[in-house]
Design an enzyme around this catalytic site. Structure first.
Site, PDB file in Angstrom:
ATOM      1  N   ASN A  69       0.858  -1.186   0.000  1.00  0.00           N
ATOM      2  CA  ASN A  69       0.000   0.000   0.000  1.00  0.00           C
ATOM      3  C   ASN A  69       0.898   1.242   0.000  1.00  0.00           C
ATOM      4  O   ASN A  69       1.633   1.466   0.962  1.00  0.00           O
ATOM      5  CB  ASN A  69      -0.883  -0.029   1.250  1.00  0.00           C
ATOM      6  N   TYR A 161      -9.519  14.721  -4.976  1.00  0.00           N
ATOM      7  CA  TYR A 161      -8.650  14.243  -6.055  1.00  0.00           C
ATOM      8  C   TYR A 161      -7.885  15.405  -6.699  1.00  0.00           C
ATOM      9  O   TYR A 161      -6.690  15.317  -6.964  1.00  0.00           O
ATOM     10  CB  TYR A 161      -9.534  13.529  -7.082  1.00  0.00           C
ATOM     11  N   VAL A 162      -8.584  16.506  -6.931  1.00  0.00           N
ATOM     12  CA  VAL A 162      -7.942  17.676  -7.553  1.00  0.00           C
ATOM     13  C   VAL A 162      -6.865  18.245  -6.618  1.00  0.00           C
ATOM     14  O   VAL A 162      -5.765  18.588  -7.066  1.00  0.00           O
ATOM     15  CB  VAL A 162      -8.992  18.749  -7.908  1.00  0.00           C
ATOM     16  N   ALA A 163      -7.178  18.308  -5.339  1.00  0.00           N
ATOM     17  CA  ALA A 163      -6.188  18.823  -4.381  1.00  0.00           C
ATOM     18  C   ALA A 163      -4.942  17.929  -4.389  1.00  0.00           C
ATOM     19  O   ALA A 163      -3.806  18.410  -4.371  1.00  0.00           O
ATOM     20  CB  ALA A 163      -6.789  18.885  -2.979  1.00  0.00           C
ATOM     21  N   ILE A 194      -9.031   9.239 -19.814  1.00  0.00           N
ATOM     22  CA  ILE A 194      -8.403   8.011 -20.320  1.00  0.00           C
ATOM     23  C   ILE A 194      -9.304   6.806 -20.052  1.00  0.00           C
ATOM     24  O   ILE A 194      -9.917   6.696 -18.978  1.00  0.00           O
ATOM     25  CB  ILE A 194      -7.019   7.792 -19.645  1.00  0.00           C
TER      26      ILE A 194
HETATM   27  P1  NAP Z   1      -7.027   2.217 -12.181  1.00  0.00           P
HETATM   28  O1  NAP Z   1      -7.322   1.443 -13.425  1.00  0.00           O
HETATM   29  O2  NAP Z   1      -8.061   2.348 -11.143  1.00  0.00           O
HETATM   30  O3  NAP Z   1      -5.670   1.626 -11.549  1.00  0.00           O
HETATM   31  C1  NAP Z   1      -5.159   2.158 -10.354  1.00  0.00           C
HETATM   32  C2  NAP Z   1      -3.949   1.362  -9.947  1.00  0.00           C
HETATM   33  O4  NAP Z   1      -3.488   1.894  -8.685  1.00  0.00           O
HETATM   34  C3  NAP Z   1      -4.240  -0.098  -9.725  1.00  0.00           C
HETATM   35  O5  NAP Z   1      -3.141  -0.861 -10.138  1.00  0.00           O
HETATM   36  C4  NAP Z   1      -4.400  -0.170  -8.206  1.00  0.00           C
HETATM   37  O6  NAP Z   1      -4.091  -1.440  -7.659  1.00  0.00           O
HETATM   38  C5  NAP Z   1      -3.372   0.822  -7.753  1.00  0.00           C
HETATM   39  N1  NAP Z   1      -3.619   1.256  -6.396  1.00  0.00           N
HETATM   40  C6  NAP Z   1      -4.737   1.843  -5.900  1.00  0.00           C
HETATM   41  N2  NAP Z   1      -4.577   2.124  -4.597  1.00  0.00           N
HETATM   42  C7  NAP Z   1      -3.323   1.719  -4.267  1.00  0.00           C
HETATM   43  C8  NAP Z   1      -2.549   1.744  -3.080  1.00  0.00           C
HETATM   44  N3  NAP Z   1      -3.050   2.258  -1.953  1.00  0.00           N
HETATM   45  N4  NAP Z   1      -1.293   1.234  -3.114  1.00  0.00           N
HETATM   46  C9  NAP Z   1      -0.783   0.711  -4.255  1.00  0.00           C
HETATM   47  N5  NAP Z   1      -1.465   0.651  -5.408  1.00  0.00           N
HETATM   48  C10 NAP Z   1      -2.715   1.144  -5.410  1.00  0.00           C
HETATM   49  O7  NAP Z   1      -6.618   3.705 -12.527  1.00  0.00           O
HETATM   50  P2  NAP Z   1      -5.971   4.356 -13.837  1.00  0.00           P
HETATM   51  O8  NAP Z   1      -7.062   5.022 -14.579  1.00  0.00           O
HETATM   52  O9  NAP Z   1      -5.073   3.398 -14.503  1.00  0.00           O
HETATM   53  O10 NAP Z   1      -5.128   5.530 -13.138  1.00  0.00           O
HETATM   54  C11 NAP Z   1      -3.723   5.466 -12.955  1.00  0.00           C
HETATM   55  C12 NAP Z   1      -3.246   6.843 -12.547  1.00  0.00           C
HETATM   56  O11 NAP Z   1      -3.587   7.789 -13.569  1.00  0.00           O
HETATM   57  C13 NAP Z   1      -3.895   7.353 -11.271  1.00  0.00           C
HETATM   58  O12 NAP Z   1      -2.963   8.082 -10.515  1.00  0.00           O
HETATM   59  C14 NAP Z   1      -4.971   8.284 -11.785  1.00  0.00           C
HETATM   60  O13 NAP Z   1      -5.312   9.264 -10.858  1.00  0.00           O
HETATM   61  C15 NAP Z   1      -4.295   8.853 -13.007  1.00  0.00           C
HETATM   62  N6  NAP Z   1      -5.213   9.421 -13.986  1.00  0.00           N
HETATM   63  C16 NAP Z   1      -6.161   8.655 -14.596  1.00  0.00           C
HETATM   64  C17 NAP Z   1      -7.015   9.241 -15.539  1.00  0.00           C
HETATM   65  C18 NAP Z   1      -8.078   8.459 -16.245  1.00  0.00           C
HETATM   66  O14 NAP Z   1      -8.859   9.092 -16.991  1.00  0.00           O
HETATM   67  N7  NAP Z   1      -8.158   7.160 -16.093  1.00  0.00           N
HETATM   68  C19 NAP Z   1      -6.898  10.594 -15.827  1.00  0.00           C
HETATM   69  C20 NAP Z   1      -5.918  11.348 -15.180  1.00  0.00           C
HETATM   70  C21 NAP Z   1      -5.083  10.738 -14.267  1.00  0.00           C
HETATM   71  P3  NAP Z   1      -5.269  -2.522  -7.462  1.00  0.00           P
HETATM   72  O15 NAP Z   1      -5.483  -3.060  -8.854  1.00  0.00           O
HETATM   73  O16 NAP Z   1      -4.675  -3.477  -6.524  1.00  0.00           O
HETATM   74  O17 NAP Z   1      -6.446  -1.767  -6.956  1.00  0.00           O
END
Ligand code: NAP
Length: 253
Positions: A69, A161-163, A194
């Site tokens: 974590n 999230y924004v903060a 995304i």
């Molecule tokens: P996602 O599909 O929900 O994947 C999130 C990943 O983070 C998963 O591998 C998850 O592991 C891991 N995770 C969550 N909590 C955790 C913790 N406490 N410790 C370690 N790992 C943890 O999200 P995503 O869309 O790929 O997003 C990836 C990043 O891009 C994030 O930082 C997100 O804020 C950013 N982002 C995404 C978008 C979008 O439109 N999707 C846009 C802007 C920014 P588990 O599989 O074990 O839960």
């Protein structure tokens, strides 16, 4: 011990979504990737992690997934200790793990504020603190923080999230200034809208409105983000530090 030539890459949250695409894109014969993951359903996440390992292997690389974590200092330390015990260095850290707990400001629960700030901002702080110690000794390294378009624009229903994502840009610039003399570059990638599990849960109405605001007329893919990360991790980006690279189809300019 690993061969000297191997590049050691650490990606937080690599079990799915953007993190998995980053692991896949950075996979190369001379790289070894370590990623972590953490969620409620450990069996499901272990299966997802195994899939990432297979995808990286198919792309010609080696990956290992560890349960940790990012919001808990002791788990972050144990994660990096395991990597150091195995290979003795960290060349690239991608702070990608992130969560959302959306609600309007007036209704946002303190627990949801705390959860998002812990994973999305304290997580990168903890990982960067450990990684910079290692990279400073090596006199080199790359840190890439996955922020978000909303960190620059703001977004209704995402005060927490924004903060966190705006804070991550501040953390990026400060870490970049503090570690430039050690040849460690620190940059952020700010994805737009995304196609991952994080956005799959949005109501259709919200998705349609978002799509209408993207000049390039489509959602981004995890691979679009991974390409930007690969550039910042490459030798071609050696003179870039403290920057935010927006990957959003023109949604914010
Ligand atoms: P996602 O599909 O929900 O994947 C999130 C990943 O983070 C998963 O591998 C998850 O592991 C891991 N995770 C969550 N909590 C955790 C913790 N406490 N410790 C370690 N790992 C943890 O999200 P995503 O869309 O790929 O997003 C990836 C990043 O891009 C994030 O930082 C997100 O804020 C950013 N982002 C995404 C978008 C979008 O439109 N999707 C846009 C802007 C920014 P588990 O599989 O074990 O839960």
């Amino acid at each position: 011990m690993t061969e000297k030539a191997q590049r050691i890459i650490v990606v937080t949250g690599g079990s799915r979504g953007i993190g998995r695409a980053i692991c896949q894109r950075l996979a190369a014969a001379e790289s070894r990737i370590y990623f972590n993951y953490f969620a409620g359903d450990r069996a499901a996440e272990e299966a997802a992690a195994a899939e990432t390992i297979e995808i990286v292997a198919k792309a010609g690389g080696q990956a290992k997934g560890l349960w940790a974590n990012v919001a808990v200092a002791a788990e972050v330390t144990a994660f990096f200790d395991a990597i150091m015990d195995e290979v003795g260095r960290v060349d690239v850290l991608v702070n990608n793990a992130g969560i959302t707990r959306d609600a309007l400001l007036a209704r946002m629960k303190e627990a949801d504020w705390d959860a998002v700030l812990s994973v999305d901002l304290k997580g990168p702080f903890l990982c960067s603190q450990v990684a910079t110690r290692i990279m400073a000794k090596q006199h080199g390294g790359r840190i890439i923080n996955i922020s978000s378009i909303v960190g620059a624009m703001g977004n209704i229903g995402q005060a927490n999230y924004v903060a966190a994502k705006a804070g991550l840009i501040g953390l990026t610039k400060t870490t970049a200034r503090e570690y430039a003399s050690r040849n460690v570059t620190v940059n952020a990638v700010a994805p737009g809208f995304i196609d991952t599990a994080m956005t799959a849960v949005l109501p259709e109405k919200v998705k349609t409105a978002m799509l209408a605001s993207i000049p390039l007329g489509r959602m981004g893919s995890p691979e679009d983000v991974a390409e930007a990360v690969a550039f910042l991790a490459s030798d071609a980006a050696a003179y870039i530090t403290g920057q935010v690279l927006h990957v959003n189809g023109g949604m914010y300019m």
